[in-house]
Design a protein around this motif. Structure first.
Motif, PDB file in Angstrom:
ATOM      1  N   ILE A  41      48.113  43.266  36.498  1.00  0.00           N
ATOM      2  CA  ILE A  41      47.137  44.295  36.861  1.00  0.00           C
ATOM      3  C   ILE A  41      45.990  44.326  35.859  1.00  0.00           C
ATOM      4  CG2 ILE A  41      46.806  46.789  37.148  1.00  0.00           C
ATOM      5  CD1 ILE A  41      49.724  46.898  38.135  1.00  0.00           C
ATOM      6  N   VAL A  42      46.327  44.249  34.569  1.00  0.00           N
ATOM      7  CA  VAL A  42      45.298  44.266  33.528  1.00  0.00           C
ATOM      8  C   VAL A  42      44.376  43.062  33.672  1.00  0.00           C
ATOM      9  CG1 VAL A  42      44.903  44.057  31.046  1.00  0.00           C
ATOM     10  CG2 VAL A  42      46.664  45.601  31.887  1.00  0.00           C
ATOM     11  N   GLY A  43      44.955  41.881  33.875  1.00  0.00           N
ATOM     12  CA  GLY A  43      44.145  40.677  34.023  1.00  0.00           C
ATOM     13  C   GLY A  43      43.220  40.741  35.223  1.00  0.00           C
ATOM     14  N   THR A  44      43.762  41.244  36.344  1.00  0.00           N
ATOM     15  CA  THR A  44      42.961  41.311  37.572  1.00  0.00           C
ATOM     16  C   THR A  44      41.807  42.288  37.445  1.00  0.00           C
ATOM     17  OG1 THR A  44      44.885  40.745  38.924  1.00  0.00           O
ATOM     18  CG2 THR A  44      43.041  41.792  40.040  1.00  0.00           C
ATOM     19  N   PHE A  45      42.087  43.488  36.928  1.00  0.00           N
ATOM     20  CA  PHE A  45      41.088  44.553  36.991  1.00  0.00           C
ATOM     21  C   PHE A  45      40.207  44.658  35.748  1.00  0.00           C
ATOM     22  CE2 PHE A  45      44.435  45.698  39.974  1.00  0.00           C
ATOM     23  CZ  PHE A  45      43.674  45.857  41.115  1.00  0.00           C
ATOM     24  N   LEU A  46      40.634  44.069  34.627  1.00  0.00           N
ATOM     25  CA  LEU A  46      39.763  44.061  33.450  1.00  0.00           C
ATOM     26  C   LEU A  46      38.916  42.797  33.361  1.00  0.00           C
ATOM     27  CD1 LEU A  46      41.668  45.579  30.387  1.00  0.00           C
ATOM     28  CD2 LEU A  46      39.962  46.627  31.870  1.00  0.00           C
ATOM     29  N   ILE A  47      39.396  41.708  33.970  1.00  0.00           N
ATOM     30  CA  ILE A  47      38.718  40.426  33.769  1.00  0.00           C
ATOM     31  C   ILE A  47      38.277  39.800  35.085  1.00  0.00           C
ATOM     32  CG2 ILE A  47      38.987  38.081  32.861  1.00  0.00           C
ATOM     33  CD1 ILE A  47      41.011  39.261  30.848  1.00  0.00           C
ATOM     34  N   SER A  48      39.203  39.551  35.989  1.00  0.00           N
ATOM     35  CA  SER A  48      38.916  38.727  37.172  1.00  0.00           C
ATOM     36  C   SER A  48      37.939  39.396  38.141  1.00  0.00           C
ATOM     37  CB  SER A  48      40.216  38.371  37.891  1.00  0.00           C
ATOM     38  OG  SER A  48      41.093  37.695  37.027  1.00  0.00           O
ATOM     39  N   ILE A  49      38.213  40.633  38.525  1.00  0.00           N
ATOM     40  CA  ILE A  49      37.348  41.302  39.501  1.00  0.00           C
ATOM     41  C   ILE A  49      35.924  41.498  38.962  1.00  0.00           C
ATOM     42  CG2 ILE A  49      36.932  43.479  40.715  1.00  0.00           C
ATOM     43  CD1 ILE A  49      39.846  43.601  41.409  1.00  0.00           C
ATOM     44  N   PRO A  50      35.747  42.029  37.733  1.00  0.00           N
ATOM     45  CA  PRO A  50      34.364  42.152  37.237  1.00  0.00           C
ATOM     46  C   PRO A  50      33.638  40.811  37.177  1.00  0.00           C
ATOM     47  CG  PRO A  50      35.852  43.448  35.885  1.00  0.00           C
ATOM     48  CD  PRO A  50      36.715  42.618  36.790  1.00  0.00           C
ATOM     49  N   ALA A  51      34.343  39.764  36.746  1.00  0.00           N
ATOM     50  CA  ALA A  51      33.700  38.459  36.593  1.00  0.00           C
ATOM     51  C   ALA A  51      33.269  37.877  37.931  1.00  0.00           C
ATOM     52  CB  ALA A  51      34.641  37.493  35.883  1.00  0.00           C
ATOM     53  N   MET A  52      34.038  38.120  39.000  1.00  0.00           N
ATOM     54  CA  MET A  52      33.775  37.469  40.279  1.00  0.00           C
ATOM     55  C   MET A  52      33.024  38.342  41.279  1.00  0.00           C
ATOM     56  SD  MET A  52      34.801  34.629  39.445  1.00  0.00           S
ATOM     57  CE  MET A  52      34.261  33.920  40.983  1.00  0.00           C
ATOM     58  N   THR A  53      32.673  39.566  40.896  1.00  0.00           N
ATOM     59  CA  THR A  53      31.931  40.438  41.816  1.00  0.00           C
ATOM     60  C   THR A  53      30.593  40.875  41.231  1.00  0.00           C
ATOM     61  OG1 THR A  53      33.143  42.378  40.987  1.00  0.00           O
ATOM     62  CG2 THR A  53      34.012  41.298  42.960  1.00  0.00           C
ATOM     63  N   GLY A  54      30.134  40.182  40.208  1.00  0.00           N
ATOM     64  CA  GLY A  54      28.801  40.462  39.673  1.00  0.00           C
ATOM     65  C   GLY A  54      28.762  41.392  38.496  1.00  0.00           C
ATOM     66  N   GLY A  55      29.909  41.807  37.975  1.00  0.00           N
ATOM     67  CA  GLY A  55      29.918  42.666  36.802  1.00  0.00           C
ATOM     68  C   GLY A  55      29.418  41.924  35.571  1.00  0.00           C
ATOM     69  N   TYR A  56      28.618  42.568  34.762  1.00  0.00           N
ATOM     70  CA  TYR A  56      28.082  41.929  33.561  1.00  0.00           C
ATOM     71  C   TYR A  56      29.217  41.665  32.583  1.00  0.00           C
ATOM     72  CZ  TYR A  56      25.448  41.316  29.235  1.00  0.00           C
ATOM     73  OH  TYR A  56      24.940  40.830  28.054  1.00  0.00           O
ATOM     74  N   PRO A  57      29.424  40.411  32.165  1.00  0.00           N
ATOM     75  CA  PRO A  57      30.528  40.094  31.243  1.00  0.00           C
ATOM     76  C   PRO A  57      30.214  40.565  29.832  1.00  0.00           C
ATOM     77  CG  PRO A  57      29.223  38.124  31.685  1.00  0.00           C
ATOM     78  CD  PRO A  57      28.652  39.218  32.557  1.00  0.00           C
TER      79      PRO A  57
END
Length: 313
Positions: A41-57
Motif C-alpha cells: 500500500i505504501v509503495g503504491t500510494f506514496l510512489i507509483s500512483i503519483p509518479a504515473m499520474t502526473g504528480g510532481y516527483p
C-alpha cells in the motif's frame, strides 16, 4: 488501444499471462520490512500512483521509508505524495458514483468502464509483490491510468462553464464551482512542475544516451555482438542496435535471468566467444570478478565508461 487489441488477438491470453507473471515476480534480494500488505500500500500510494499520474516527483525513493533511509524531507515528501494519491482516489470514487448513476447513457457507461478499469488496475498492482519491492521501477504498470485522466477529472470539470453565469447562481453553488476550479488549477500547476522537471533532466538523459552510443561503438570494435549482461543493459542494447547485439540476462548470482525473448538466451549460449558486459558497480560485475565464471576460461578485461567487459581469449 487498437494495437493492444490486435496483439491480444494474435497472441491469445498474453495479457493474462503478463498479469500472472507480475503477480508472481518477487525479488529475494529486496526485503519486505512491513507486515501484511502495508508495504504494498505504501509503495503504491506514496510512489507509483503519483509518479504515473502526473504528480510532481518531489523526493527520490530513498527519502521514503521503508524504501530508503529517509532524510529531513521525509515528512514533507510523505504528506505531498500521499495527498496527491488521496486526491486521485477521491476523484476516482466520485467520478465512478456519478457515472454509475447515469450509466444508461452511452457516454456515461463508457466513462464508468474507464473508471472501473483504473480501479481494477490499481487493485491488481497493489496486490502484486512489485508494489512492495520495486514501486518506482514497476510503476510503469500503472501507465494505463493516464488514459482515464479525463474521466477522473470530470467531477472537477463538470459545471465549470457555469461560472460565466454569475448573476443566475446561488452563493453555495458558486463557491463549490470556484473550489473545483481552484483544485483544477492546482492539478495543472503540479503537472506543469513535473513537465518542467522532465525538461530539466534532459541534459542528464542526453549524457546517458551518449554513453550508451559509445558503449555500443566500443562493443562493435571488440566484435562483441553476443553478450551476457543484466536486465536493463540487455534491453537497451538489443533495442538500440536493432538486434545486431544479442544479449542474454544474468541475475545477481550469474544464473539465467529474465529474457523477454527466450531465443536470445540460446543464441548467446551457443556462441563460444560471448562476452560479459556489466555496469561496474552492479552485483553481476562483483560476482563475476570473484568467481571468474564460467570456470576454466581466460578473459581479457576492458574498463569502459562505467562498464566492465570480459571477453574470452
Amino acid at each position: 488501444v487498437l494495437p493492444v487489441i490486435i496483439y491480444n488477438i494474435m497472441v491469445p491470453f498474453r495479457t493474462l499471462t503478463d498479469i500472472w507473471n507480475v503477480h508472481h515476480t518477487a525479488y529475494a534480494t529486496i526485503p519486505i520490512k512491513l507486515p501484511f500488505f502495508l508495504q504494498n500500500i505504501v509503495g503504491t500510494f506514496l510512489i507509483s500512483i503519483p509518479a504515473m499520474t502526473g504528480g510532481y516527483p518531489l523526493c527520490p525513493v530513498s527519502d521514503l521509508p521503508p524504501f530508503g533511509p529517509g532524510s529531513a524531507d521525509t515528512l514533507l515528501c510523505t504528506i505531498v505524495h500521499s495527498s496527491w494519491s488521496a486526491g486521485y482516489l477521491i476523484l476516482l470514487v466520485l467520478a465512478s458514483v456519478l457515472a454509475f448513476k447515469r450509466f444508461k447513457s452511452r457516454k456515461h457507461f463508457a466513462r464508468l468502464m474507464l473508471l472501473s478499469s483504473a480501479t481494477l488496475t490499481i487493485v491488481l498492482f497493489t496486490l502484486s509483490p512489485v508494489s512492495a519491492q520495486t514501486p518506482s521501477g514497476s510503476g510503469r504498470y500503472l501507465i494505463g491510468l493516464l488514459l482515464c485522466t479525463p474521466a477522473v477529472l470530470w467531477p472537477l470539470w463538470n459545471g465549470i462553464g457555469l461560472l460565466r453565469l454569475k448573476q443566475h447562481m446561488q452563493g453555495l453553488t458558486k463557491s463549490v464551482l470556484v473550489l473545483k476550479g481552484g483544485l483544477l488549477l492546482v492539478v495543472g500547476i503540479i503537472t506543469l512542475l513535473g513537465t518542467i522537471n522532465a525538461f530539466s533532466d534532459m541534459p542528464i538523459t542526453q549524457a546517458s544516451n551518449q554513453e550508451q552510443d559509445a558503449l555500443i561503438a566500443h562493443l562493435y570494435r571488440l566484435h562483441a555482438t553476443r553478450i551476457y549482461s543484466e536486465y536493463d543493459t540487455c534491453d537497451r542494447l538489443i533495442f538500440l542496435t536493432r538486434e545486431q547485439i544479442i544479449c542474454s540476462v544474468l541475475d545477481p548470482s550469474l544464473k539465467p535471468g529474465v529474457d523477454r525473448y527466450l531465443p536470445y538466451r540460446l543464441i548467446v549460449h551457443n556462441d563460444p566467444h560471448a562476452a560479459y558486459v556489466f555496469p561496474e558497480a552492479s552485483p553481476q560485475a562483483m560476482a563475476f570478478a570473484q568467481s571468474r565464471a564460467p570456470v576454466g576460461r581466460q578473459y581479457q578485461r576492458f574498463d569502459f565508461d562505467g562498464y566492465v567487459i570480459y571477453q574470452p581469449n
